[in-house]
Motif scaffolding. Sequence first.
Motif, PDB file in Angstrom:
ATOM      1  N   LEU A 316       0.834  -1.218   0.000  1.00  0.00           N
ATOM      2  CA  LEU A 316       0.000   0.000   0.000  1.00  0.00           C
ATOM      3  C   LEU A 316       0.864   1.262   0.000  1.00  0.00           C
ATOM      4  CD1 LEU A 316      -2.821  -1.072   2.441  1.00  0.00           C
ATOM      5  CD2 LEU A 316      -3.210  -0.104   0.170  1.00  0.00           C
ATOM      6  N   ASN A 320       0.596   4.412  -2.337  1.00  0.00           N
ATOM      7  CA  ASN A 320       0.307   5.797  -1.933  1.00  0.00           C
ATOM      8  C   ASN A 320       1.457   6.741  -2.315  1.00  0.00           C
ATOM      9  OD1 ASN A 320       2.057   5.823   0.384  1.00  0.00           O
ATOM     10  ND2 ASN A 320       0.471   4.836   1.623  1.00  0.00           N
ATOM     11  N   TRP A 403      -8.412  -2.852  -0.681  1.00  0.00           N
ATOM     12  CA  TRP A 403      -8.665  -1.407  -0.768  1.00  0.00           C
ATOM     13  C   TRP A 403      -8.545  -0.938  -2.203  1.00  0.00           C
ATOM     14  CZ3 TRP A 403     -10.730   0.110   3.527  1.00  0.00           C
ATOM     15  CH2 TRP A 403     -10.321  -0.463   4.746  1.00  0.00           C
ATOM     16  N   CYS A 405      -7.401   1.230  -4.883  1.00  0.00           N
ATOM     17  CA  CYS A 405      -6.289   2.180  -5.043  1.00  0.00           C
ATOM     18  C   CYS A 405      -6.197   2.654  -6.489  1.00  0.00           C
ATOM     19  CB  CYS A 405      -4.967   1.528  -4.662  1.00  0.00           C
ATOM     20  SG  CYS A 405      -4.919   0.851  -3.015  1.00  0.00           S
ATOM     21  N   GLU A 506      -6.226   3.032   2.432  1.00  0.00           N
ATOM     22  CA  GLU A 506      -6.498   2.125   3.556  1.00  0.00           C
ATOM     23  C   GLU A 506      -7.398   2.880   4.539  1.00  0.00           C
ATOM     24  OE1 GLU A 506      -4.029  -0.513   6.840  1.00  0.00           O
ATOM     25  OE2 GLU A 506      -3.009   1.017   5.679  1.00  0.00           O
TER      26      GLU A 506
END
Length: 819
Positions: A316, A320, A403, A405, A506
Amino acid sequence: MDLEVDIITTPKGFHCNLCNTNVPNKPSLDEHVKGRKHRTLSTVRATRRAQEERSVFVSGFPKDASQAQLTQYFQQFGPVAEVIIDKDKGVYAIVQFSEVDSQLTALSQLVHDMGGMRLRVKPREKKGFKLVDKKNTGVKNQEEFLERLKPALGQAETVNEQMQCVVERLQLAENKRKARELLVQLIQEVFTEFFPESQVLPFGSSVNTFGIHSCDLDLFLDLENTKTFQARAKTSTEPVAETSSDDGRSEDSILSDIDLSTASPAELLELVATILRKCVPGVHKVQAVTSARLPVVKFHYRALDLHGDISINNRLAVRNTRFLQLCSGLDARLRPLVYTIRYWARQKELAGNVGGPGPLLNNYALTLLVIFFLQNTDPPVLPTVDQLKHMACEEEECVIEGWDCTFPSQPIAVPPSKNQQDLCKCLGSSGLLAAFFSFYATFDFAGNVISLREGRALPVTSFLSQARKVPQEEEEKNAMEEEQPRKPHNQQAPKLGSLNVLDPFELSHNVAGNLSERSQHSFQRECQEAEKYCRSLQYLRKSTKGKPWGLVRLFAPHGQGPKKLDGSVEMSISIPFKPALLPEVLRNQLQLAGDGFRLIWFQKVCAAMVQVFQNVLKCRLGSFTESAPSGDAGHAAVAPGSCESMETSSEELNTSSDSGIAGPGSPQSAAAAAAGSKRRLSSSEDGDASSSPQDKKPRLGSGPKPGTPCWTWTQTHAVWAGRRKVRRELIKDAADTRPEGSNMALEVQVTDHIVEKEPPVKVPLVFKVQAKLVGNTQSTKVLLKVHPPSEGKEHFRDFFHFLEVFLPKMVDTLMEKGV
Ligand code: UTP
């Protein structure tokens, strides 16, 4: 003997020179001295001293002289334990004998001739032994950096130019970025040998376009493909050790020793640490930190003086990081804004936890705060994450650990913003930097959760049913036990705290969940100060007289220079709610009061505090005023000049007379006792974040709200000076080690003694103390804002330092005794 030298008394208690530690009182000092750190350092120091006494300092020998030659020469005086030659800093050596006598014999010989060379032999210099304060070293570097930055900022013509200058000076230089890339390649090559098809992916500041030259290198070792590779190898008929990957590499034996699909993160990290330690040249200080929420292997790469972390469960974060890169590409104003705000936050000690997790904002959270602000300008500078999702094409769809993304990979897919605002415009228009401070200066952190996904603040109440605040001990226990990788699932609720910023992807992760209430408070207060400063001419206009202007004043380090524009320095003392200390009868009363317990407790604390000032420290009460609870329309209607607000609020809230609060010593009685005028503080005078209109929104742990009482006191004697000595004299009994503030009668005697024996201070100190109840159920506390006198500030600082420790202790004592 050493103890006498190591320990010095300070206005706040004691300071241990050896360990560079402050302790507030004698019992803590005794504990400290018995503690492991102090004992270890004492032992190390004793060993060093003993070595010094057995050693001599030698110079005058040729550059090519060897340890063996020197040993041979000095052995005539006694057995030689060690010879250390330093050829870098001129030629000298330390010769350490096994016995002290040998050193004396060597020193007593006037001429030393080693193979025709005249040696100079001196006693070894005795160096003071002190723990290096790494934290202060960092602060010093920071100050030095600002000193170097100042002239460049001074040369700029506008704040815009200053912001660009901050980016240029701070950003990761191209050659350093390249060097990091090469290091990543090197690590990748080594890991591929052990973990075929693995990927080493950098994330965080090194690659997110917001990196500074000293930032660390965050790496994610992706073993997913290696796991598949291993599974394939297992099902193959060939023995594992002989299998080859598609590109013909032969699998290293590591994969026959460990099953990646079942190995625990701790086992994997230990393995990663071993590979780093043994196989990557130039890497040292390797340490697996498996107990952290996100386990990592830490390392240092000597050639670049670079600290790095490798994690194995952080997909993640890589995503990000791409998101931050995208935002950076979407609008050129983001980078100067983030660099400036990050630097400002570092200077004010609001962000950048030194050496790992801490109570301050992390840089990621701070960057998200800037992005959220830019999503909320009118018109928005940046789109929301949900909007970005809809701008992505099918190939860009991405789901990680459940999640969503998804966002476009290129900025070109996103229409440019219609917002034309400058970073810092001219007079009349605030510009984006000032608008950032203004936005958070009044933001209702207690009532809202920041969502970059939706680009708006969500009411905290909508999270309360799912959220559970994890008590600290439980949290620590969980962290210790957490062996498994983070398993975020959509149902999980974020851990709510004093500042709530949801990760853009998240959504169960509050990226500011580590922030202490104090840090949140400081953040908002500094935003308020910065916002005020940004409205001043010093910010907007270059000084023609060469005075600091624009960002230079904004970057004044925390605790240095004027914190407020009026030059006053803010002083505050906090008294936390400690239910275990309270007498049973009060505990029961608080329990019965339900949500109103905070008000009752607040009033008790105020009453105790009045006692301490009035009866223990013999301050004279000048006046008492009381402002209405913030955001309470009913109270706001109370006319200025009246002190009814407090009584009104107590009656309205049904917590006053029947709970027996308005008894002697309560703020009300203090008010009654106060002669002189009673004036309600205006909200601008109050100057507190909580008095913003945003406070009308629902709050965590809400209930009856008290106002903010304010007392004006006068102190005519230096009752803080020499207190300890007087107390010792009064106690007489050496075995009695009652700590300061633990006995009211004794403290009254101490003050009386000082008042009687010592002359009054030259200028009586007239100061104000304003009390405010803050925090939610778990972290309720009284925050006392102390407004220093206009005269005698220097003197008052000592008094304040004394109060910082004494007042909370004494209040606890009175509360404990049910006074
Ligand atoms: P940092 O907070 O260290 O930010 O998080 P940074 O930008 O690298 O700044 P330095 O290193 O302090 O200069 C590093 C990365 O870890 C991930 C993000 O990808 C962030 O960029 N991270 C951090 C998260 O995913 N969640 C968090 O809560 C914190």
